[in-house]
Design a protein around this motif. Sequence first.
Motif, PDB file in Angstrom:
ATOM      1  N   SER B 101       0.910  -1.318   0.144  1.00  0.00           N
ATOM      2  CA  SER B 101      -0.036   0.030  -0.058  1.00  0.00           C
ATOM      3  C   SER B 101       0.832   1.191  -0.010  1.00  0.00           C
ATOM      4  O   SER B 101       0.622   2.189   0.782  1.00  0.00           O
ATOM      5  CB  SER B 101      -0.734   0.154   1.072  1.00  0.00           C
ATOM      6  N   GLU B 103       2.423   4.560  -1.632  1.00  0.00           N
ATOM      7  CA  GLU B 103       2.255   5.785  -2.554  1.00  0.00           C
ATOM      8  C   GLU B 103       3.638   5.994  -3.239  1.00  0.00           C
ATOM      9  O   GLU B 103       4.405   6.405  -2.315  1.00  0.00           O
ATOM     10  CB  GLU B 103       1.552   6.969  -1.669  1.00  0.00           C
ATOM     11  N   ARG B 106       5.057  11.409  -7.605  1.00  0.00           N
ATOM     12  CA  ARG B 106       4.457  11.534  -8.774  1.00  0.00           C
ATOM     13  C   ARG B 106       5.390  11.858 -10.052  1.00  0.00           C
ATOM     14  O   ARG B 106       5.091  11.414 -11.147  1.00  0.00           O
ATOM     15  CB  ARG B 106       3.534  12.937  -9.168  1.00  0.00           C
TER      16      ARG B 106
END
Lengths: 346, 379
Positions: B101, B103, B106
């Motif tokens: 899980s 992240e 970007r």
Amino acid sequence: MENILSGWVGALVVIPLIKIAIIVVGITLIVLAMNWIERKAIAHMQIRLGPMRVGWHGLLQPVADAIKFLLKEDVIPERADRWVFILAPAVALIPAFIVYSVIPFGPGKTFIVTDINIGILFLIAVSSVGILGIVLGGWASNSKYPLLGALRSSAQMISYEVAMGFAIIPVLMAVQSLSLVRIVEAQKELGWWFVFLAPVGTLSFFLYFFCGVAETNRLPFDLPEAETELVAGFHTEYSGFRFSLWVLAEYANMITVSSLATLMFWGGWLRPFPNVSALSFLDVIPGLVWFLLKMSAFLFLYIWFRATFPRFRFDQLMRLGWKVFLPLGIVNTMAAGVILLYWPGK
Amino acid sequence: MQEETVIHYGEHPTVMDAKELTLNMGPQHPSTHGVLRVKLKIDGERVTDLECVIGYLHRGVEKLCENETYIMVPPHLDRTDYIAAVSNGLGYVEAVEKLLSLEIPRRADYARVMLTEFNRIASHLLWLATHALDLGAMTVFLYAFREREEILKLFEMHCGARLTTHMFRIGGLHADLPAGLLKKAREFCGSFEKKIDDYEGLLTENRIWIQRTKGVGVISGAAAIDIGLTGPPLRGSGVGWDIRRALPYSVYPEFKFEIPTGSSGDTYDRYKVRMQEMRQSNRIILQAIDGLPEGPTMAKVAKVIKPPVGEVYHSIEAPKGELGYYVVSDGTTKPYRVRIRPPSFVNLQALRQLAIGHLLADVVALIGTLDIVLGEIDR
């Protein structure tokens, strides 16, 4: 010495032998040169350099290859039909060289071994024997890929032989002779090369040349030795010296096809516009050179094809031969007949 | 099928009556792309039956992965589909990130998209090169390799390797994109459209090429789904299934691109689809370069990765089709199981169906059009 050359022994034995020796050596040299040019030309078309190591820009590469072929072990497969396997390359190679006996490389009696009155018929008949060599070679290898290659080539070459014959007939009808010397002389009398006699002459030429490419197993008609399908086709099992004979035969045939195209349609040793006296300064260049120049242009076309086209599939090739080239050839022949019958003067 | 009888040619009584010839194509054949072996039954030139024999490149990659820690796995995966190593890495890394899980920044996501799309182009270029060569168009081969070389140079700038890149790490990239890479990438993309026009100029309108590919190996959309085809072979049959759209991953939803599809499901349509895909990838790369955010390229990840007990299946759109990774964690530092769903393996199943009834020369075209890599099939 003079006596030997002028007597019948000279005319029938010594001089022809000298000419034959020159032709055999000359054709072999042209094959070597073409091998180098082909590699370099294709390499540059494909943004690479080609051979660079042996000699200046790889100039000696064909020589090195020839030496390599001679020194390599000559492998004969255990289950091959030994004698046929050994003889097959010779069966292909010898006719490929015999045909040069009737090809005039220049004007007069100097540049031809013998000008027989059935020259072109002889040439076609003899070169057909070469197919037998391929069939024998493929069959004698006793291996599946060569067998398929041989099957393909026999079907392909026989089919295209027919269409090729029809491409040649209009020329013979116009000239009324089978002698290659006579064909060129007729173009001189006419003042035009036959290829410019549109539409019949032009069509004949294209038919002849494409059939010729198919006859010599080159891309886009190189199915008998389609590398990505049949490994190396009919010569898969051949190695060393015998392999080099196949290559030599193939290139010799390419030169024959190019020579014939030059003689029948592009005026052989004639300069452009042979009867226009304003261009007579071009006569400085000997006929032999004109002939070789034209022939080289066709050989280059072969190379160009190879770099450009994908390969036909077997059924498509057959369809093209029987359903397009052959009917076109027949129609063309009939058109030539009609024109010659009603043409005033000629 | 498996029984092997030795036939001595001289004693074979029915050579002339034999209806079928069994032809062994590969594993050493110029156009079986690696070590695929195809046992063909041919009647004259027509294929009546064929059987693919695989396993010559089996190295037990999946088993190897069970004995390595999570971060040691990707180099093995680079060696499955070695033409598209970047995609392989992306699939696995994202699967493990899903398991954790995690992240990721970007900037890393954008860089990943850019590099995988470059890899898609490289893979399609290699396909184009070999496919064209198989059909006798030799020049396209070298043209395509010229551009592929530029892409490999970009990979080399980023990670030092050209083929087995090990491009991505769990949590991002091992380093930020090096200075100058973006400029070179933009230069490449600027001229690449024109290069594709060159290839198409040699093939798309070429009558021989059309004759060799149109109507060859037709498979309907429904049949393609039944057999499990994915990637360009499926889209060539008119099914617009692309995982980048259908099950979006990474940051693909933020990009504008089209899913090219064919209509007739033949070799020519699959060719057109791939050519269009290269143009679309080019578009995606340009968008990724333009939209590349600033920031870190690595998330905070523990030195020793120990995902919680669980399992995950994550699939991505690799150049050759759906590439899936099924990773099972038992809570230790090593994955309990890594199962790869390789697109080539599944796509190869279609070869028999496609080839029966066609000619020998078409088999070569069909192996090319399926775009298989044996490293991925055998694993």
